[in-house]
Write a protein that holds these residues in place. Structure first.
Motif, mmCIF file in Angstrom:
data_model
loop_
_atom_site.group_PDB
_atom_site.id
_atom_site.type_symbol
_atom_site.label_atom_id
_atom_site.label_comp_id
_atom_site.label_asym_id
_atom_site.label_seq_id
_atom_site.Cartn_x
_atom_site.Cartn_y
_atom_site.Cartn_z
ATOM 1 N N THR A 59 0.842 -1.196 0.000
ATOM 2 C CA THR A 59 0.000 0.000 0.000
ATOM 3 C C THR A 59 0.879 1.250 0.000
ATOM 4 N N PRO A 60 0.343 2.396 -0.426
ATOM 5 C CA PRO A 60 1.141 3.623 -0.434
ATOM 6 C C PRO A 60 1.742 3.995 0.922
ATOM 7 N N PRO A 61 1.009 3.887 2.040
ATOM 8 C CA PRO A 61 1.649 4.215 3.316
ATOM 9 C C PRO A 61 2.831 3.297 3.642
ATOM 10 N N GLU A 62 2.688 2.023 3.326
ATOM 11 C CA GLU A 62 3.797 1.103 3.580
ATOM 12 C C GLU A 62 4.960 1.403 2.641
ATOM 13 N N ARG A 63 4.657 1.715 1.409
ATOM 14 C CA ARG A 63 5.711 2.065 0.449
ATOM 15 C C ARG A 63 6.523 3.253 0.958
ATOM 16 N N ARG A 64 5.830 4.277 1.510
ATOM 17 C CA ARG A 64 6.532 5.436 2.049
ATOM 18 C C ARG A 64 7.358 5.055 3.272
ATOM 19 N N ARG A 65 6.814 4.194 4.109
ATOM 20 C CA ARG A 65 7.537 3.756 5.307
ATOM 21 C C ARG A 65 8.845 3.050 4.928
ATOM 22 N N ILE A 66 8.783 2.218 3.918
ATOM 23 C CA ILE A 66 9.976 1.497 3.474
ATOM 24 C C ILE A 66 11.016 2.465 2.918
ATOM 25 N N ALA A 67 10.575 3.401 2.091
ATOM 26 C CA ALA A 67 11.497 4.378 1.516
ATOM 27 C C ALA A 67 12.113 5.266 2.593
ATOM 28 N N GLU A 68 11.283 5.724 3.528
ATOM 29 C CA GLU A 68 11.789 6.579 4.607
ATOM 30 C C GLU A 68 12.748 5.831 5.518
ATOM 31 N N GLY A 69 12.630 4.501 5.547
ATOM 32 C CA GLY A 69 13.562 3.699 6.336
ATOM 33 C C GLY A 69 14.909 3.504 5.672
ATOM 34 N N GLY A 70 15.037 4.005 4.442
ATOM 35 C CA GLY A 70 16.316 3.919 3.745
ATOM 36 C C GLY A 70 16.498 2.658 2.917
ATOM 37 N N PHE A 71 15.389 1.968 2.599
ATOM 38 C CA PHE A 71 15.462 0.729 1.830
ATOM 39 C C PHE A 71 15.043 0.955 0.380
ATOM 40 N N ASP A 72 15.593 0.145 -0.497
ATOM 41 C CA ASP A 72 15.038 0.018 -1.827
ATOM 42 C C ASP A 72 13.857 -0.940 -1.733
ATOM 43 N N LEU A 73 13.033 -0.933 -2.790
ATOM 44 C CA LEU A 73 11.832 -1.759 -2.812
ATOM 45 C C LEU A 73 11.776 -2.522 -4.127
ATOM 46 N N LEU A 74 11.289 -3.750 -4.054
ATOM 47 C CA LEU A 74 11.074 -4.580 -5.234
ATOM 48 C C LEU A 74 9.698 -5.209 -5.091
ATOM 49 N N VAL A 75 8.985 -5.402 -6.211
ATOM 50 C CA VAL A 75 7.637 -5.947 -6.124
ATOM 51 C C VAL A 75 7.482 -7.182 -7.005
ATOM 52 N N VAL A 76 6.624 -8.078 -6.544
ATOM 53 C CA VAL A 76 6.302 -9.297 -7.283
ATOM 54 C C VAL A 76 4.789 -9.502 -7.247
ATOM 55 N N PHE A 77 4.208 -9.809 -8.388
ATOM 56 C CA PHE A 77 2.772 -10.075 -8.462
ATOM 57 C C PHE A 77 2.533 -11.562 -8.296
ATOM 58 N N GLN A 78 1.649 -11.902 -7.364
ATOM 59 C CA GLN A 78 1.268 -13.301 -7.160
ATOM 60 C C GLN A 78 -0.192 -13.376 -6.723
ATOM 61 N N HIS A 79 -0.960 -14.136 -7.452
ATOM 62 C CA HIS A 79 -2.347 -14.425 -7.059
ATOM 63 C C HIS A 79 -2.663 -15.832 -7.548
ATOM 64 N N HIS A 80 -2.570 -16.787 -6.658
ATOM 65 C CA HIS A 80 -2.738 -18.198 -7.012
ATOM 66 C C HIS A 80 -1.786 -18.614 -8.137
ATOM 67 N N ASN A 81 -0.581 -18.054 -8.124
ATOM 68 C CA ASN A 81 0.406 -18.449 -9.134
ATOM 69 C C ASN A 81 1.056 -19.783 -8.810
ATOM 70 N N ASN A 82 0.579 -20.415 -7.751
ATOM 71 C CA ASN A 82 0.977 -21.793 -7.455
ATOM 72 C C ASN A 82 -0.014 -22.799 -8.032
ATOM 73 N N ARG A 83 -0.961 -22.290 -8.832
ATOM 74 C CA ARG A 83 -1.924 -23.141 -9.530
ATOM 75 C C ARG A 83 -1.655 -23.019 -11.024
ATOM 76 N N PHE A 84 -1.405 -24.139 -11.675
ATOM 77 C CA PHE A 84 -1.073 -24.078 -13.093
ATOM 78 C C PHE A 84 -2.212 -23.487 -13.915
ATOM 79 N N SER A 85 -3.442 -23.649 -13.452
ATOM 80 C CA SER A 85 -4.600 -23.127 -14.189
ATOM 81 C C SER A 85 -4.573 -21.604 -14.321
ATOM 82 N N SER A 86 -3.736 -20.935 -13.523
ATOM 83 C CA SER A 86 -3.632 -19.476 -13.599
ATOM 84 C C SER A 86 -2.931 -19.008 -14.876
#
Length: 221
Positions: A59-86
């Motif tokens: 979420t945007p507030p968490e994204r700001r918290r991470i940046a203000e903490g001095g970290f880089d951020l990386l994102v991954v999309f996953q929604h039932h990507n452990n199901r081959f039918s996806s």
């Protein structure tokens, strides 16, 4: 664990482990622990509103918290990507559209990456590889139009074949040594991130990752 315990006792890390993958929201307390053990990048998730894990989506507030903490951020999309039918062309398109909406909401800069999970030992069968290819072909069109790079989290085989087809820019090699071509991919060094075993950090389960040879693996600040 006593509050006076040294930060190093929370997690057993080598100097190589400089990214942390978290499926739930970060807290200021956790970020302080990550900083104390020299984690540079926090990896968080994109998902649909019906999340597979409550609080999974960045979420945007968490994204700001991470940046203000001095970290880089990386994102991954996953929604039932452990199901081959996806893995269909429609889901590839829809998942990419959703990821771009979340990227905009979180002020993610163009030129950075979104990874998409392939959470299974698939790809040795030509029909499996064809389905995964259709998914990433559709996703690639959406991300290219928005000037974002595309990454894959998965097996060595999936990483190799999608890279050969120029469907992904970055490979995050899953810590699933029984999945096809794990050793081959690990030894090749052609991965942006290498996942290692999870660790307990003050009662919180965290997956740590080794950053590859390139300092650019799609992260942003």
């Amino acid at each position: 664990m006593p509050a006076s315990a040294p930060a190093a006792s929370y997690c057993r890390l080598s100097g190589q482990h400089t990214a942390a993958d978290l499926s739930g929201p970060v807290s200021d307390k956790l970020l302080k622990k990550m900083k104390a053990i020299d984690v540079q990048t926090i990896i968080r998730y994109f998902d649909y509103p019906d999340e597979t894990i409550k609080g999974k989506t960045l979420t945007p507030p968490e994204r700001r918290r991470i940046a203000e903490g001095g970290f880089d951020l990386l994102v991954v999309f996953q929604h039932h990507n452990n199901r081959f039918s996806s893995f269909t062309a429609q889901r590839g398109h829809d998942d990419a559209v959703r990821s771009m909406a979340l990227a905009k909401a979180n002020n993610q800069p163009s030129g950075s990456a979104v990874y998409f999970g392939v959470d299974g030992p698939w790809g040795s069968d030509p029909s499996e590889l064809a389905a995964i290819t259709r998914y990433f072909t559709a996703a690639r069109k959406v991300l290219d139009a928005a000037n974002f790079r595309l990454g894959v989290y998965g097996s060595g085989l999936v990483c190799r074949r999608l890279t050969e087809k120029s469907l992904v820019d970055l490979c995050w090699l899953a810590n699933a040594k029984s999945w096809p071509e794990f050793r081959r991919a690990e030894q090749s060094g052609k991965w942006a991130l290498l996942q290692t075993l999870p660790e307990d950090c003050g009662g919180i389960n965290v997956d740590f990752d080794i950053i590859g040879a390139s300092p650019d693996y799609g992260q942003f600040h």
